[in-house]
Design a protein around this motif. Structure first.
Motif, PDB file in Angstrom:
ATOM      1  N   ALA A  67      -1.588   7.384  -7.565  1.00 37.35           N
ATOM      2  CA  ALA A  67      -1.545   8.764  -7.059  1.00 37.35           C
ATOM      3  C   ALA A  67      -0.340   8.885  -6.133  1.00 37.35           C
ATOM      4  CB  ALA A  67      -2.836   9.102  -6.324  1.00 37.35           C
ATOM      5  N   LEU A  68       0.835   9.038  -6.717  1.00 35.39           N
ATOM      6  CA  LEU A  68       2.075   9.085  -5.953  1.00 35.39           C
ATOM      7  C   LEU A  68       2.361  10.497  -5.475  1.00 35.39           C
ATOM      8  CD1 LEU A  68       4.343   6.888  -8.268  1.00 35.39           C
ATOM      9  CD2 LEU A  68       3.207   6.180  -6.164  1.00 35.39           C
ATOM     10  N   PRO A  69       3.113  10.635  -4.381  1.00 35.93           N
ATOM     11  CA  PRO A  69       3.594  11.962  -3.987  1.00 35.93           C
ATOM     12  C   PRO A  69       4.486  12.538  -5.085  1.00 35.93           C
ATOM     13  CG  PRO A  69       3.878  10.364  -2.214  1.00 35.93           C
ATOM     14  CD  PRO A  69       3.490   9.586  -3.430  1.00 35.93           C
ATOM     15  N   PRO A  70       4.574  13.868  -5.195  1.00 42.42           N
ATOM     16  CA  PRO A  70       5.365  14.479  -6.284  1.00 42.42           C
ATOM     17  C   PRO A  70       6.791  13.967  -6.396  1.00 42.42           C
ATOM     18  CG  PRO A  70       4.053  16.146  -5.182  1.00 42.42           C
ATOM     19  CD  PRO A  70       3.872  14.885  -4.400  1.00 42.42           C
ATOM     20  N   PRO A  71       7.554  13.804  -5.284  1.00 42.48           N
ATOM     21  CA  PRO A  71       8.932  13.316  -5.463  1.00 42.48           C
ATOM     22  C   PRO A  71       8.998  11.926  -6.092  1.00 42.48           C
ATOM     23  CG  PRO A  71       8.647  14.282  -3.291  1.00 42.48           C
ATOM     24  CD  PRO A  71       7.277  14.152  -3.888  1.00 42.48           C
ATOM     25  N   LEU A  72       8.104  11.016  -5.648  1.00 37.21           N
ATOM     26  CA  LEU A  72       8.098   9.675  -6.233  1.00 37.21           C
ATOM     27  C   LEU A  72       7.615   9.704  -7.675  1.00 37.21           C
ATOM     28  CD1 LEU A  72       6.728   7.499  -3.282  1.00 37.21           C
ATOM     29  CD2 LEU A  72       9.095   7.825  -3.999  1.00 37.21           C
ATOM     30  N   HIS A  73       6.634  10.563  -7.943  1.00 38.11           N
ATOM     31  CA  HIS A  73       6.126  10.663  -9.315  1.00 38.11           C
ATOM     32  C   HIS A  73       7.224  11.120 -10.273  1.00 38.11           C
ATOM     33  CE1 HIS A  73       3.416  11.388 -12.653  1.00 38.11           C
ATOM     34  NE2 HIS A  73       3.859  12.630 -12.726  1.00 38.11           N
ATOM     35  N   GLU A 115       9.426   1.589  -2.161  1.00 33.25           N
ATOM     36  CA  GLU A 115      10.110   0.372  -2.596  1.00 33.25           C
ATOM     37  C   GLU A 115       9.734  -0.008  -4.022  1.00 33.25           C
ATOM     38  OE1 GLU A 115      11.125   1.147   0.870  1.00 33.25           O
ATOM     39  OE2 GLU A 115       9.021   0.725   0.634  1.00 33.25           O
ATOM     40  N   LEU A 116       8.444   0.187  -4.375  1.00 27.92           N
ATOM     41  CA  LEU A 116       8.017  -0.152  -5.731  1.00 27.92           C
ATOM     42  C   LEU A 116       8.666   0.776  -6.753  1.00 27.92           C
ATOM     43  CD1 LEU A 116       4.224  -0.914  -5.135  1.00 27.92           C
ATOM     44  CD2 LEU A 116       6.140  -2.510  -5.292  1.00 27.92           C
ATOM     45  N   VAL A 117       8.832   2.044  -6.394  1.00 27.27           N
ATOM     46  CA  VAL A 117       9.508   2.983  -7.307  1.00 27.27           C
ATOM     47  C   VAL A 117      10.968   2.579  -7.478  1.00 27.27           C
ATOM     48  CG1 VAL A 117      10.235   5.369  -7.624  1.00 27.27           C
ATOM     49  CG2 VAL A 117       7.930   4.869  -6.796  1.00 27.27           C
ATOM     50  N   GLY A 151       0.819  -1.197   0.000  1.00 28.23           N
ATOM     51  CA  GLY A 151       0.000   0.000   0.000  1.00 28.23           C
ATOM     52  C   GLY A 151       0.852   1.245   0.000  1.00 28.23           C
ATOM     53  N   VAL A 152       0.367   2.276   0.689  1.00 23.03           N
ATOM     54  CA  VAL A 152       1.030   3.571   0.654  1.00 23.03           C
ATOM     55  C   VAL A 152       2.458   3.476   1.168  1.00 23.03           C
ATOM     56  CG1 VAL A 152       0.956   5.903   1.582  1.00 23.03           C
ATOM     57  CG2 VAL A 152      -1.155   4.797   0.864  1.00 23.03           C
TER      58      VAL A 152
END
Length: 684
Positions: free
Chosen positions: A84-90, A48-50, A42-43
């Motif tokens: 819907a990722l946070p901007p840094p991860l996106h 880790e997925l990135v 989840g969130v």
């Protein structure tokens, strides 16, 4: 024992390919991937997925089959692009996806390899609340996710090259000024005379005959004059700004080396007149007077006996010129690295927090009004089409329409010099720190890293730092976060490799330091520990002595140690042996081709450390019972009862011993309120 991240680099967890959830995904966080039916986190698992997506993309770009196969990579890509990722991860997903699509199309790899995280640091899992990376509030432009247009990127690329060229020119000018002063003190000033002749011949080019190297006492040259010396340095620096100027100056130096005293125009006529004077003069006195008058009418040709010295000086100048040119930036607009421009409203090229390790910082002046960087508060504001910069009680006005060499200024700060360069709406800030000060900063950072690496009480210091990092990011220590920060979470640190754990801890320490001085003008109070450290320590039920000791290390590393007595590294010795006392003070040595043996006192008495250069040219640190480790700029080795700290700047290495605190961390008054207990029912 082999942990999940301590084996071969290819053995990385693959949520989309695994039949069961990864070990770091809690039951309440599990979700089904709509693309492959696998179980995803989840969130808390998004970081880790990135990272996993970046690793898979890197495998593809390096010609390997990604872990889990191409189907797994595509499934993970679809999941992340739709999340819907946070901007840094996106932004990280966008960069990796751009590289992946370019690889599929067969295009050259866009951007530098440094856009992907280092594998050694990523071996250690850092899900959600565990990560020490501090992500401060971003500017509205960065949050909007707006990318720069092609014309804006072209403008930035040109400005990037010009700024770095101006910075390099200023550095070259300072280096040449220092060298020229040394050359001025040499007997005969051969190098300055060669440089003078080379510059004159560069200007003459093919229109005038080449000039000979002037004599050592030529009054027309006046190389002893400081103004003449400054003009000579300025001409040399200006010639290095263009490719044609560099080639012309180098060709002139080569010509001087081959022929210091070329034949001058009219030389044959002068020799004929001298022979005639010897025949026509009636007396020896009249003959000498006539010969002197004829020679005075022609430029001096130099003493042929000086040819070897002149040629040696020309070779030395060519070598110095090559050393300068090795550090020069490209002379054509180049590619801008991702995340390299502070406050730039671009998803990939912009960033919102300066790099704590860097000494250079490129800023979009329209995106902000100031930054606190490496302990210095730097402000700027527009004055018409010009920009005024302020720091350390000083101010400098840079005119936007001035010549390139005039769009620079220097502010003298405490213990450093801030060089500012302007190109359009972009500025390059270069912090020049004395080499000794750089080593002192690393020495303070090494003490903080050593405190975090202490495994006492299940890595209590590192767990408190993780909790403080979560609070500094604006979060809270919920029940879920507390469970992730409990003693059981230390198992992953025990299983991680020493190199991965050191890199992970160092990055966490640096981001904590950056966040501590993030607010402009904010100066921490040495007697008032960081509230987030206190809160995290109380929540985990750990003694107050722990966060107080951690604050001492954090404060010393952040403020630079001067306010707390200074982090002295000492003068290095050139002997092959050195002794390090048990009190924690640094001892410095110079490491050359021969190994250096370091002995210790206190708890480590009888143990030794060897510093040597291996066959690859890397400096290695070896202790009995531990694998040899590369010492690049900072290294901390855990030994029973303490840590061995090593920092390096070139051949200068400083070594210290940090003994673990006594009594045990169980002693002392717990920070937590009465009636609470740490997760798992055990006292911190």
């Amino acid at each position: 024992m082999q942990g999940p991240y301590s084996g071969a680099p290819g053995l990385r967890p693959d949520p989309c390919a695994a039949p069961h959830p990864p070990w770091w995904v809690e039951p309440a966080q599990r979700a089904i991937c709509g693309q492959c039916g696998g179980i995803l986190g989840g969130v808390e698992a998004w970081p880790e997925l990135v990272e996993l997506f970046e690793y898979k993309v890197r495998d593809v770009m390096e010609g390997r089959v990604p872990s889990g196969g191409h189907r797994s990579l595509r499934a993970l890509r679809y999941t992340l692009l739709g999340a819907a990722l946070p901007p840094p991860l996106h932004r990280r997903v966008v960069v990796a996806d751009r590289n992946y699509r370019a690889q599929l199309r067969g295009e050259p790899r866009p951007g530098p390899a440094a856009t992907l995280p280092d594998l050694a640091a990523a071996e250690l899992p850092a899900p959600g609340a565990l990560t020490l990376a501090l992500l401060p509030p971003e500017s509205p432009a960065l949050r909007s996710g707006v990318g720069a247009s092609q014309s804006e990127r072209s403008e930035l690329s040109a400005a990037w090259t010009e700024l770095h060229l101006l910075a390099w020119q200023a550095q070259a000018h300072r280096t040449l000024t220092r060298l020229a002063r040394d050359w001025q003190q040499e007997p005969g000033r051969a190098k300055l005379r060669v440089l003078y002749a080379a510059l004159e011949n560069t200007e003459r080019a093919a229109t005038l005959p080449r000039l000979s190297v002037p004599g050592a006492h030529d009054r027309l040259v006046s190389l002893h004059d400081p103004e003449i010396l400054a003009r000579l340095v300025a001409q040399t620096t200006q010639a290095l700004l263009t490719g044609a100027g560099r080639a012309a100056l180098r060709d002139s130096l080569v010509q001087v080396r081959e022929e210091p005293f070329p034949p001058q125009e009219g030389q044959g006529t002068l020799e004929a007149h001298l022979r005639a004077a010897g025949q026509e003069a009636t007396t020896e006195a009249a003959q000498a007077q006539l010969v002197s008058a004829l020679r005075a009418s022609r430029p001096a040709q130099g003493d042929p006996r000086e040819r070897p010295a002149i040629r040696e000086a020309a070779s030395a100048l060519l070598s110095a010129l090559d050393d300068l040119l090795r550090s020069s930036p490209p002379l054509v607009p180049g590619r801008v690295p991702d995340g390299a421009v502070l406050f730039l409203p671009d998803e990939c090229l912009g960033c919102s927090l300066p790099d704590a390790r860097a000494t250079e910082l490129v800023v979009d002046l329209h995106g902000g009004s100031g930054v606190t960087w490496r302990g210095h508060d730097i402000r700027w504001h527009a004055v018409g089409e010009h920009w005024q910069f302020q720091s350390g009680g000083q101010a400098a006005l840079l005119r936007g329409n001035a010549a390139p060499t005039e769009r620079r200024a220097t502010l003298k700060l405490h213990g450093a010099a801030l060089h500012v360069y302007l190109s359009g709406k972009y500025a390059l800030l270069h912090l020049e720190v004395p080499p000794g000060r750089v080593l002192e900063e690393r020495a303070g950072l090494a003490r903080l890293v050593a405190a975090l690496l202490n495994p006492a009480q299940d890595y209590a210091a590192l767990r408190v730092a993780r909790g403080a990092a979560a609070l500094l990011r604006g979060g809270n220590l919920s029940a879920l976060n507390l469970a992730a920060l409990g003693p059981d979470s230390a198992e992953r640190y025990r299983l991680a490799s020493g190199e991965a754990l050191l890199e992970f801890t160092r990055r966490g320490a640096e981001t904590l330091l950056a966040r501590l001085l993030l607010q402009p003008g904010q100066v921490p109070d040495p007697g008032a520990p960081l509230p987030e450290l206190q809160e995290a320590s109380r929540a985990l039920g750990l003694p107050a002595a722990l966060h107080e000791r951690l604050w001492t290390r954090l404060y010393g590393a952040a403020v630079g140690g001067e306010a707390v007595g200074g982090e002295a590294v000492g003068t290095p010795t050139q002997t092959g042996r050195a002794a390090v006392a048990a009190g924690g003070e640094y001892t410095s040595v110079l490491v050359g081709p021969e190994p250096v043996t370091v002995t210790f006192g206190g708890r480590l008495e009888g143990r030794g450390l060897t510093l040597r250069t291996d066959y690859r040219g890397e400096l290695m640190a070896a202790m009995p019972g531990l694998p040899a480790a590369a010492l690049r700029d900072l290294l901390v080795l855990r030994v029973p009862g303490g840590s061995v700290l090593m920092v390096r700047e070139g051949a200068h290495v400083a070594v210290a011993v940090e003994e673990d605190a006594a009594p045990d961390l169980n002693a002392g008054t717990p920070s937590e309120p009465a009636g609470r207990s740490a997760p798992g029912g055990q006292p911190g």
